[in-house]
Design a protein around this motif. Structure first.
Motif, PDB file in Angstrom:
ATOM      1  N   ARG A 148      15.307  10.508   9.613  1.00 19.83           N
ATOM      2  CA  ARG A 148      14.390  11.365   8.995  1.00 19.83           C
ATOM      3  C   ARG A 148      13.929  12.665   9.903  1.00 19.83           C
ATOM      4  N   GLY A 161       4.216  18.351   4.679  1.00 21.71           N
ATOM      5  CA  GLY A 161       3.620  18.394   3.898  1.00 21.71           C
ATOM      6  C   GLY A 161       3.829  17.665   2.655  1.00 21.71           C
ATOM      7  N   SER A 162       3.853  17.640   1.610  1.00 21.33           N
ATOM      8  CA  SER A 162       4.060  16.543   0.490  1.00 21.33           C
ATOM      9  C   SER A 162       5.423  15.595   0.195  1.00 21.33           C
ATOM     10  N   PHE A 203       6.608  14.283   3.061  1.00 22.30           N
ATOM     11  CA  PHE A 203       6.923  13.992   4.207  1.00 22.30           C
ATOM     12  C   PHE A 203       7.743  12.975   4.256  1.00 22.30           C
ATOM     13  N   ALA A 204       7.335  12.407   3.449  1.00 26.19           N
ATOM     14  CA  ALA A 204       7.984  10.383   3.643  1.00 26.19           C
ATOM     15  C   ALA A 204       9.219  10.415   3.149  1.00 26.19           C
ATOM     16  N   LYS A 214       3.183  21.011  -4.784  1.00 27.89           N
ATOM     17  CA  LYS A 214       2.841  19.758  -3.953  1.00 27.89           C
ATOM     18  C   LYS A 214       3.565  18.445  -4.545  1.00 27.89           C
ATOM     19  N   LEU A 215       4.217  18.201  -4.419  1.00 30.05           N
ATOM     20  CA  LEU A 215       4.671  16.819  -4.999  1.00 30.05           C
ATOM     21  C   LEU A 215       3.834  15.448  -4.483  1.00 30.05           C
ATOM     22  N   HIS A 216       3.843  14.322  -6.082  1.00 29.52           N
ATOM     23  CA  HIS A 216       2.822  14.339  -5.818  1.00 29.52           C
ATOM     24  C   HIS A 216       2.854  12.452  -5.750  1.00 29.52           C
ATOM     25  N   LEU A 217       3.933  12.226  -4.975  1.00 28.75           N
ATOM     26  CA  LEU A 217       4.884  10.553  -4.678  1.00 28.75           C
ATOM     27  C   LEU A 217       4.380   9.880  -5.348  1.00 28.75           C
ATOM     28  N   GLN A 218       4.818   8.918  -5.627  1.00 23.39           N
ATOM     29  CA  GLN A 218       4.007   7.834  -5.585  1.00 23.39           C
ATOM     30  C   GLN A 218       4.794   6.263  -5.072  1.00 23.39           C
ATOM     31  N   GLY A 219       4.689   5.208  -4.743  1.00 21.86           N
ATOM     32  CA  GLY A 219       5.211   4.120  -4.202  1.00 21.86           C
ATOM     33  C   GLY A 219       5.845   4.323  -3.388  1.00 21.86           C
ATOM     34  N   GLY A 220       6.507   3.189  -2.966  1.00 24.33           N
ATOM     35  CA  GLY A 220       7.464   3.400  -2.578  1.00 24.33           C
ATOM     36  C   GLY A 220       9.813   4.693  -2.633  1.00 24.33           C
ATOM     37  N   ARG A 221      10.410   4.367  -1.928  1.00 23.41           N
ATOM     38  CA  ARG A 221      11.655   4.796  -2.099  1.00 23.41           C
ATOM     39  C   ARG A 221      12.647   4.330  -2.881  1.00 23.41           C
ATOM     40  N   GLU A 222      12.737   3.082  -3.483  1.00 23.84           N
ATOM     41  CA  GLU A 222      12.936   2.203  -4.458  1.00 23.84           C
ATOM     42  C   GLU A 222      12.619   3.417  -5.784  1.00 23.84           C
ATOM     43  N   TRP A 278      11.375   6.508  -5.908  1.00 20.32           N
ATOM     44  CA  TRP A 278      11.914   7.791  -6.207  1.00 20.32           C
ATOM     45  C   TRP A 278      12.658   8.667  -6.432  1.00 20.32           C
ATOM     46  N   GLY A 280       5.675   0.472  -0.656  1.00 20.31           N
ATOM     47  CA  GLY A 280       4.898   0.528  -2.400  1.00 20.31           C
ATOM     48  C   GLY A 280       4.032   0.963  -3.057  1.00 20.31           C
ATOM     49  N   MET A 281       3.351   0.891  -2.186  1.00 21.15           N
ATOM     50  CA  MET A 281       1.487   0.571  -2.393  1.00 21.15           C
ATOM     51  C   MET A 281       1.411   2.015  -3.147  1.00 21.15           C
ATOM     52  N   THR A 282       0.533   2.055  -4.919  1.00 22.80           N
ATOM     53  CA  THR A 282       0.365   3.016  -4.832  1.00 22.80           C
ATOM     54  C   THR A 282      -1.147   3.707  -4.531  1.00 22.80           C
ATOM     55  N   SER A 297       1.136  10.862  -2.305  1.00 18.03           N
ATOM     56  CA  SER A 297       1.414  11.338  -1.305  1.00 18.03           C
ATOM     57  C   SER A 297       0.223  13.134  -0.996  1.00 18.03           C
ATOM     58  N   ASN A 329      -2.207  13.095   2.389  1.00 16.83           N
ATOM     59  CA  ASN A 329      -2.268  14.274   3.708  1.00 16.83           C
ATOM     60  C   ASN A 329      -3.489  14.374   3.434  1.00 16.83           C
ATOM     61  N   THR A 370       3.058   9.466   7.408  1.00 17.13           N
ATOM     62  CA  THR A 370       3.562   9.360   6.312  1.00 17.13           C
ATOM     63  C   THR A 370       2.827   8.296   5.248  1.00 17.13           C
TER      64      THR A 370
END
Lengths: 310, 654, 202
Positions: free
Chosen positions: A211, A217-218, A220-221, A298-306, A308, B90-92, B96, B100, B483
């Motif tokens: 990783r 930034g937005s 990163f995760a 800016k990205l607004h990612l929500q939740g986890g990997r599965e 995205w 997976g928390m919403t 992101s 930050n 993260t």
């Protein structure tokens, strides 16, 4: 006061207790489970330091507990409690507890310095083979791995042969990032306009998580990649397959990928080094020239990997 | 008009996030309540005369501490939101970008607007008292420093409803924080908010150096100074040499962002790493700015409640001096992974580890202070005692991080997060709590409830360990800091940490309640030596402390000045020695000076020069007015002194 | 705390406790200023050579102008010293005259600096041209800004002197102003050597 002591004991027990639970329950401590010589020398250094530090902690905790138990105020013992309000120093003791830490620092410095210099070069165990050169470039939450000799490039994953040193040439198109594959060894920064070299090596076949470890930034995760370590034959077969079946990486396609966003894994039968090397002074402005005002998105990612991945 | 509305709701106000709307509503309600209460009790004039314009170091100290506690709540809410978001994979709860922004404001607020002002507040309150002075050397500038800090705080905090919060981490690394990759006002808030409050910090540093060097009571030589005063002096010296570096770094990035300079940019051959170097050249000394005063507090508290002289006084002083010097020689350890080469990394590894030596000496000296003492467990002492084992854990992991080759694996992971929370919470925060509870009776005339204080202590201290100990292991499990979402395998440890965070929050809630409870029900102090075992001059004054602090002082001939006074039966009121006292006048100018700079900075944040330039002009006009201000202060008559002192001592004033 | 215990001998600016503390405080402030300029110098040193597409400094620096600037500022430091000497002698007019001269020379320095900046911008070297030029304008600009503030401050002090004459308060203010002015002179010597002389060598 007795209550206090039992509480204090419980408090002191807490770290030890917690340690046991965590180590048994969720022992997936990848840094202490090295899969290559670099990670191994780091894990050795870490273990050595942990033992030394536990020793120091033990001494301080014992002395601390002794002072609390022995010198807490008991009205009934007043008069024969060894109390001395003017007691204020002891040169011999103070010299001792200055010199001992100095010795400890010296003892820790020696392996630290030797390991630092050792990691500047490819691991000795694979000294007889040439390292495999891979340019690892980051741009807006994506990883680009370019194999100049094989003339292939992968996005967000890479294949490496086992038992051979990998010479990563690190650079970034924009923000500072860091390549980190904890199972194989520690990180180093990717920066725009300059090139860092990091040697890593896998001894065992397998898939390892890699990783960007430096916040950028937005996205990163999601700025991660997979490492697939294979034996030399499998690796060579994979290279040939990519060379033959993957499309070329055109400059337009590459430039498009430089904007903020996550990307799926992909592979190409040419490298972006043909038109730009972000690790050189000439390449440092490339992304600004290409995208100017669009880089602030800016990205607004929500939740986890599965999520995205969809 | 339409364009204006578009701008107002599109860019100026932060919109679109329910949490932010909630915050806006609560801020609006809070402000209305405060205004209503002040108006109802006709307290505006009182507030202006007694606090806003006050040059009294005690009141300024209290204002700093109140602001710091409010910021502790803000930073703490940020922390709780982060812990909730990272409790489960997976928390919403937060996206992101929002996450930050929150860790950025959490870090910045806790260091710049919580830890530092808390300690500066305690210094302001205690140091002049400890050296037997009537105020600091430059009371006017002390008020100016406070308002610079307060307006800097306001500027930084309004970002989250007006324009958007900074999101580049408290380290604000270039080029991520530069205009190319991060346009808009958010980062400008960081740059100008810190710049504005930095003026005040530098002022405080200069003020305390001169105060301590020039205003000590007769007989209090340098080597008889209370150790908290020593720690303040050394901290002030670090401030004077470290803060200009931050000033420059912030100014350079401001030039980049607002005036198109190319210092830390990708374009024009800028050098982004120069920011990292400048930031940590200030940032590492900054760590010692917030830890040394805490060391001073622990020394005072442990020696007081062990009822003994401090063990190894000279060694304690020299240790702090050495720590201060080394603090300027270790900044590279914040980026061993930059690839500076083996020689550089080895050098900075060793200098960093060397800091452990003087720190270790201090730890053993505190243990030595307890040796042959009579230790009692009042709440300030509990915090001071808990500091020792917890800080040692933070300290030894600091040594581990200092080993560059190993640091390649720890860098920017939760191992690092755990380490710096162990030193900053167990060191600085415990120190702030210890000091606040210790001096609380001198500040407000009553103690905080001991029983609630103990509940607060145990909840917070255990919660702290439950929260941060697992983070060391999360680091070994490969979890990077910053993260916003976690991988499933980190869940057990991360969830445990969240549980610990809730315990800390519960503990803090008990503390807040104890302030209210004690205000209502605690016994009022009738004498100056609140704990009965005071050793330094702060305890020699009456409670409440007369605004001029000391009517008279004897000549001192030893350390622990008040112990000597008690032995000889002396007080701070010797009827035969009372003379007129000269005191400085209050002034409203600092408030307006900093208001002007606030307006100018706000203009710069939005690149509105029509606002920034008049603000600056207004600032210089107020400066000019100050230059022509020849107010010489006022004199307190001996009659008034007799009255005040006798009333405070419960004597009949006849 | 004993501002009213005024000594009757010794230099006037040191006679009150307040005067002594102000002077010490200002010395410490100058320490902070040294840290500030050192940081800017370090940044400048790092940025040397990073001119990207902008012209390099060797092509643009003009020796006569900067030499004249140096001459003006060094002279103003000298006249400032005389002014403080006049103050010690108790001569209000002497102080007014020499301090006025100091400010005029400072103004001349500033005028030349602005002229030089304009010339550089005209030749394509502005603060936004490249890293080197950003650092150059930051360093010389920060010094120039200090001179500007000094000029404004000096004028305010002259007005106060005219109104009040030489008292312990005004004496302390002038003495502190003198420290500031000499400090700017020292900084300029470094600027001149590091930026212009070394820059022309190249």
């Amino acid at each position: 006061m007795g209550k206090f002591i039992s509480r204090a004991k419980r408090t002191l027990m807490l770290p030890a207790f917690a340690l046991v639970i965590f180590l048994s329950g969720c022992a997936d401590l990848v840094v202490l489970d090295p899969q290559g010589p670099v990670a191994e020398s780091q894990a050795e250094l870490i273990t050595f330091s942990i033992i030394m530090m536990l020793g120091i902690v033990a001494v301080v905790f014992v002395l601390f507990t002794y002072m609390l138990v022995k010198f807490r105020y008991r009205p009934e013992k007043e008069g024969n409690d060894n109390y001395d309000p003017t007691h204020h120093g002891n040169n011999k003791l103070e010299v001792i507890w200055t010199v001992i830490p100095l010795i400890i620092v010296t003892v820790l410095s020696i392996p630290t310095v030797t390991t630092i210099f050792e990691l500047e070069n490819p691991p000795e165990v694979s000294a007889d083979t040439e390292p495999l050169v891979v340019h690892a470039t980051t741009a807006n939450y994506k990883w680009f791995f370019s194999y100049p000799e094989e003339n292939i490039e992968t996005v967000n994953y890479l294949h490496i042969p086992t038992d051979r040193a990998i010479e990563f040439k690190l650079s970034s198109a924009d923000s500072m990032t860091a390549l980190w594959i904890p199972a194989l060894g520690g990180q180093k920064y990717n920066m725009a306009g300059m090139e860092n070299t990091l040697y890593l090596q896998a001894d065992n076949e397998g898939e390892y998580a890699g990783r960007n470890a430096n916040y950028n930034g937005s996205g990163f995760a999601g700025h991660t990649f997979e490492v697939i370590a294979q034996n030399e034959d499998d690796y060579n077969a994979w290279v040939t397959e990519v060379q033959e079946s993957a499309p070329e990486l055109t400059e337009e396609a590459y430039v498009e990928m430089l904007t903020p966003g996550l990307a799926a894994n992909s592979e190409y039968s040419s490298t972006h080094l043909d038109y730009v090397d972000h690790g050189t002074n000439e390449g440092r402005e490339y992304i600004v020239d290409q995208h100017g005002g669009e880089l602030g998105e800016k990205l607004h990612l929500q939740g986890g990997r599965e999520i995205w991945d969809e | 008009m339409e364009a204006f509305l578009d701008f107002f709701f599109g860019e100026f106000l932060v919109t679109g996030q329910p949490l932010i709307y909630g915050a806006m509503v609560s801020i609006a309600l809070g402000s209305i309540t405060v205004i209503a209460v002040l108006t109802y009790f006709k307290a505006w004039g009182w507030l202006w005369r007694e606090y806003i314009t006050s040059v009294d170091h005690k009141k300024i100290g209290i204002m700093y501490i109140i602001a710091a506690i409010v910021m502790f709540v803000r930073g703490g809410i940020d922390a709780m939101m982060m812990r909730i978001q990272t409790s489960l994979p997976g928390m919403t709860f937060l996206d992101s970008q929002h996450y930050n922004e929150i860790f950025t404001t959490h870090g910045t607020i806790m260091i710049i607007f919580m830890a530092m002002p808390f300690l500066i507040g305690l210094m302001n309150f205690a140091v002049p008292l400890q050296i037997g002075a009537r105020d600091v050397a430059f009371p006017f500038f002390n008020n100016l420093s406070f308002w610079s800090f307060a307006f800097g705080l306001a500027l930084f905090n309004i970002s989250f409803i007006i324009g958007g919060s900074p999101d580049a981490g408290w380290t604000n690394y270039a080029p991520m924080a530069g205009a190319e990759l991060n346009p808009g006002p958010a980062i400008n808030y960081y740059l100008l908010g810190l710049q504005l409050s930095g003026i005040g910090t530098l002022g405080t540093g200069i003020n305390f150096i001169v105060t301590i060097l020039k205003m000590r009571a007769p007989g209090i030589t340098m080597m008889r100074l209370p150790i908290f005063t020593w720690s303040t002096l050394i901290t002030a010296l670090i401030i004077v040499f470290a803060f200009p570096i931050l000033t420059v770094a912030l100014a350079l990035m401001t030039l980049d962002r607002i005036f198109g300079a190319k210092l830390f940019t990708l374009a024009g051959e800028g050098m982004p790493m120069m920011w990292a170097n400048l930031f940590w050249l200030w940032g590492h000394p900054e760590v010692y700015i917030v830890i040394l005063p805490a060391f001073g507090i622990f020394s005072e508290v442990i020696s007081t409640f062990a009822r003994k002289q401090l063990f190894g006084y000279k060694a304690m002083v020299y240790a702090m001096v050495i720590i201060a010097l080394l603090s300027f020689l270790v900044w590279v350890h914040h980026f061993f992974t930059m690839g500076a080469g083996g020689g550089v990394n080895s050098f900075f590894s060793i200098t960093t580890m060397l800091i452990a030596v003087p720190t270790g000496v201090k730890i053993f000296n505190w243990l030595g202070t307890m040796y042959r003492g009579r230790i009692t467990f009042e709440t300030p002492m509990l915090w001071a005692l808990a500091f020792i084992p917890n800080f040692v854990i933070g300290g030894v992991t600091g040594v581990m991080l200092a080993m560059a080759a190993a640091d390649y694996q720890y860098h920017n992971t939760y191992f690092l997060v755990a380490h710096f929370h162990y030193v900053l919470i167990a060191g600085t925060v415990f120190g702030c709590f210890s000091g606040l509870i210790f001096w609380y009776p001198k500040m407000f005339g009553h103690k905080l409830n001991e029983k609630l204080g103990k509940i607060f202590f145990w909840l917070f201290m255990i919660g702290f360990n439950v929260c941060f100990l697992p983070m060391y292991f999360l680091g070994f499990a490969g979890m990077p800091r910053r993260t916003y979402t976690i991988e499933p395998e980190w869940m057990p440890l991360s969830l445990t940490a969240t549980a610990g965070a809730f315990m800390m929050a519960a503990g803090f809630a008990v503390f807040v309640y104890s302030i209210y409870y004690s205000f209502r029900y605690a016994e009022r102090e009738t004498q100056g030596d609140s704990w009965g075992v005071g050793r330094t001059l702060d305890w020699a004054t009456a409670t409440p402390i007369p605004f001029y602090n000391f009517a008279t002082l004897p000549e001192f001939d030893s350390k622990d000045a008040y112990v000597g006074m008690k032995d000889k039966g002396e007080t701070t009121y010797d009827k035969s020695k009372v003379e007129e006292i000269h005191m400085p006048s209050n002034s409203g100018l600092p408030f307006f000076m900093m208001l002007a700079l606030f307006i100018a900075s706000f203009g710069l944040v939005w690149e509105w020069f029509w606002m920034a330039i008049p603000g600056l002009i207004m600032f210089f006009i107020v400066m000019g007015i100050r230059s022509f201000d020849y107010n010489e202060g006022f004199h307190v008559s001996t009659k008034e002194i007799h009255e005040i002192e006798q009333a405070a001592r419960g004597e009949d004033s006849k | 705390m004993s501002a009213h215990t005024e000594a009757t001998t010794g230099p006037m600016e040191y006679r009150t406790q307040e005067g002594r503390m102000n002077i010490l405080g200002f010395w410490i402030f100058l320490g902070a200023e040294i840290a500030l300029f050192a940081t800017i110098f370090a940044t400048y040193a790092v940025m040397i050579g990073r001119t990207a597409d902008a012209p390099p400094p060797q092509e643009l620096f003009s020796l006569p102008i900067t030499l004249l600037m140096t001459f003006l500022l060094l002279t103003s430091s000298f006249t400032c010293g005389i002014a403080i000497n006049e103050m010690r002698r108790g001569s209000k007019n002497g102080l007014l005259l020499w301090m006025g001269m100091t400010l005029v020379l400072g103004l001349g320095f500033l005028g030349l600096e602005i002229y030089e900046f304009e010339h550089l911008v005209h030749e394509g070297a502005s603060i936004s041209s490249a890293a080197y030029w950003s650092a150059f304008f930051t360093l010389t600009g920060t010094h120039g800004l200090h001179v500007t503030v000094g000029l404004g401050w000096g004028i305010l002090l002259l007005i106060q002197l005219y109104q009040r004459g030489i008292t312990p308060r005004t004496a302390s203010k002038f003495f502190i102003f003198g420290l500031y002015w000499h400090f700017l002179d020292v900084v300029w010597i470094f600027v001149y050597t590091v930026v212009y002389l070394l820059g022309m060598v190249g």
